[in-house]
Design a protein around this motif. Structure first.
Motif, PDB file in Angstrom:
ATOM      1  N   UNK A 157      11.483  11.157   9.989  1.00  0.00           N
ATOM      2  CA  UNK A 157      12.674  10.333   9.747  1.00  0.00           C
ATOM      3  C   UNK A 157      12.656   9.848   8.297  1.00  0.00           C
ATOM      4  N   UNK A 158      13.501  10.445   7.465  1.00  0.00           N
ATOM      5  CA  UNK A 158      13.634   9.969   6.095  1.00  0.00           C
ATOM      6  C   UNK A 158      14.185   8.544   6.139  1.00  0.00           C
ATOM      7  N   UNK A 162      15.644   6.530   9.448  1.00  0.00           N
ATOM      8  CA  UNK A 162      14.947   5.393  10.050  1.00  0.00           C
ATOM      9  C   UNK A 162      15.900   4.209  10.216  1.00  0.00           C
ATOM     10  N   UNK A 163      16.713   3.960   9.193  1.00  0.00           N
ATOM     11  CA  UNK A 163      17.646   2.830   9.238  1.00  0.00           C
ATOM     12  C   UNK A 163      18.706   3.043  10.327  1.00  0.00           C
ATOM     13  N   UNK A 164      19.191   4.268  10.452  1.00  0.00           N
ATOM     14  CA  UNK A 164      20.171   4.557  11.501  1.00  0.00           C
ATOM     15  C   UNK A 164      19.578   4.276  12.876  1.00  0.00           C
ATOM     16  N   UNK A 248      11.086   8.332  17.753  1.00  0.00           N
ATOM     17  CA  UNK A 248      11.870   8.959  16.695  1.00  0.00           C
ATOM     18  C   UNK A 248      11.627   8.346  15.334  1.00  0.00           C
ATOM     19  N   UNK A 249      11.494   7.031  15.286  1.00  0.00           N
ATOM     20  CA  UNK A 249      11.295   6.357  14.004  1.00  0.00           C
ATOM     21  C   UNK A 249       9.931   6.659  13.385  1.00  0.00           C
ATOM     22  N   UNK A 250       8.972   7.043  14.195  1.00  0.00           N
ATOM     23  CA  UNK A 250       7.606   7.272  13.700  1.00  0.00           C
ATOM     24  C   UNK A 250       7.194   8.737  13.835  1.00  0.00           C
ATOM     25  N   UNK A 251       8.180   9.629  13.726  1.00  0.00           N
ATOM     26  CA  UNK A 251       7.949  11.050  14.022  1.00  0.00           C
ATOM     27  C   UNK A 251       7.619  11.875  12.785  1.00  0.00           C
ATOM     28  N   UNK A 252       6.653  11.485  12.027  1.00  0.00           N
ATOM     29  CA  UNK A 252       6.241  12.203  10.822  1.00  0.00           C
ATOM     30  C   UNK A 252       5.210  13.262  11.192  1.00  0.00           C
ATOM     31  N   UNK A 282      26.087  16.635   9.207  1.00  0.00           N
ATOM     32  CA  UNK A 282      25.201  15.695   9.909  1.00  0.00           C
ATOM     33  C   UNK A 282      24.961  14.491   9.008  1.00  0.00           C
ATOM     34  N   UNK A 283      25.180  13.294   9.535  1.00  0.00           N
ATOM     35  CA  UNK A 283      25.113  12.082   8.726  1.00  0.00           C
ATOM     36  C   UNK A 283      23.730  11.450   8.665  1.00  0.00           C
ATOM     37  N   UNK A 284      22.819  11.822   9.562  1.00  0.00           N
ATOM     38  CA  UNK A 284      21.509  11.170   9.512  1.00  0.00           C
ATOM     39  C   UNK A 284      20.313  12.105   9.662  1.00  0.00           C
TER      40      UNK A 284
END
Length: 339
Positions: A157-158, A162-164, A248-252, A282-284
């Protein structure tokens, strides 16, 4: 029940927590051949279960069950695999531990090897968070995976992504005034706001400007937002949603002991032939993010889906987008692997 269960036992997560009695829900399509080399792994996305993947599986398609043995493992937290909604105390609901994409793929690897004795995978394919899992498979098991095809999915998540995802989380937590001690008060009704927020990110500006929701049977914008976005989120469990958002937020793909956070090294280590298909609007999970990632991979091609369906160009809704994805998968599978 149209799926099977693979018992993982007590599993040690990346977080250091041991989750007792963990399990993966999965469904298979087709038959494993004697050589065990006709295997496709097709993980699910955020909020999806195996049934949502079936649009891409069928006779004459790239994912043809008459030719391939297709395994669809359900994401941890999606309500079928181990999740807040089906785990007994003390790990139920808001107490469910943090599960990473790395954890998910590690458990899927166990399913593939322990249950079926598979040592080579012809293709790992997935949409959105399923796409992140495809990247992770390639990075975690570079000698095993011959091809990957993430679509509308990125390798981490760039910051904007992440913010989205954080905005979705915040719209849910606002229902309990952001008080961690009140998380178990959340209900599916509280997901109405999450659907409204996601409506602005899931599809492009052009989709809304041209009123493409009418092709889905909705006469007005309000009917569409209510009938699709609110309705789909309110069918979910709020604690499952929080668990999947954290994942999803920590999916590096580099956040593990193999790469120690070296994202470039993780991408360069993916030996698989890769066809990366971002949605052009795609927006995010943006095409630019995927372009950056593809340029670091030794065997990757970038094939943007030219579509105004935004992130959902990869969701199986729009026929032209579906055809584009299927055509590129056929081409990828026809190439000789180099692993």
């Amino acid at each position: 029940m149209d799926y099977e269960i693979f018992d993982l036992g007590n599993v040690a997560l990346q977080s250091g927590v041991t989750l007792p009695g963990a399990f993966l829900a999965y469904k298979t399509y087709g038959k494993l051949n004697e050589q065990k080399d006709n295997v496709i792994v097709y993980p699910t996305a955020f909020g999806d279960q195996h049934i949502q993947n079936e649009w891409l599986i069928g006779s004459g398609m790239a994912l043809d069950p008459e030719k391939y043995f297709i395994i669809v493992p359900n994401l941890m937290g999606n309500g079928l695999s181990s999740s807040p909604s089906n785990t007994p105390p003390p790990f139920d609901r808001a107490h469910f531990p943090q599960v990473t994409i790395y954890d998910n793929v590690k458990f899927q690897h166990r399913l593939v090897t322990e249950k079926f004795g598979i040592q080579k995978i012809a293709l790992v394919v997935g949409w959105s968070m399923g796409g992140i899992q495809a990247f992770q498979w390639g990075a975690s098991y570079p000698e095993m995976v011959e091809r990957i095809a993430p679509f509308s999915g990125i390798a981490k998540p760039w910051p904007h992504t992440f913010v989205v995802l954080d905005s979705l989380k915040a719209s849910l937590l606002s229902a309990v005034d952001f008080n961690p001690s009140r998380l178990n008060e959340l209900t599916s009704e509280n997901l109405r706001a999450v659907g409204r927020v996601y409506a602005g990110w899931g599809l492009s500006q052009a989709f809304y400007r041209e009123g493409r929701y009418r092709s889905l049977g909705f006469d007005t914008l309000e009917e569409f937002v209510t009938g699709v976005w609110e309705d789909s989120f309110m069918k979910m469990d709020p604690h499952n949603v929080l668990a999947m958002l954290w994942t999803g937020q920590h999916a590096d793909i580099s956040a593990n002991s193999s790469y120690h956070g070296d994202f470039h090294k993780a991408l360069k280590s993916i030996k698989a032939l890769a066809c990366i298909m971002p949605g052009s609007t795609d927006l995010f999970c943006t095409a630019d993010d995927n372009k950056y990632e593809a340029n670091l991979m030794p065997n990757a091609v970038l094939k943007p889906i030219q579509s105004i369906w935004g992130h959902f160009a990869g969701s199986g809704i729009n026929r032209a987008d579906n055809q584009f994805i299927d055509d590129n998968l056929k081409h990828l599978l026809a190439l000789s692997p180099n692993v």
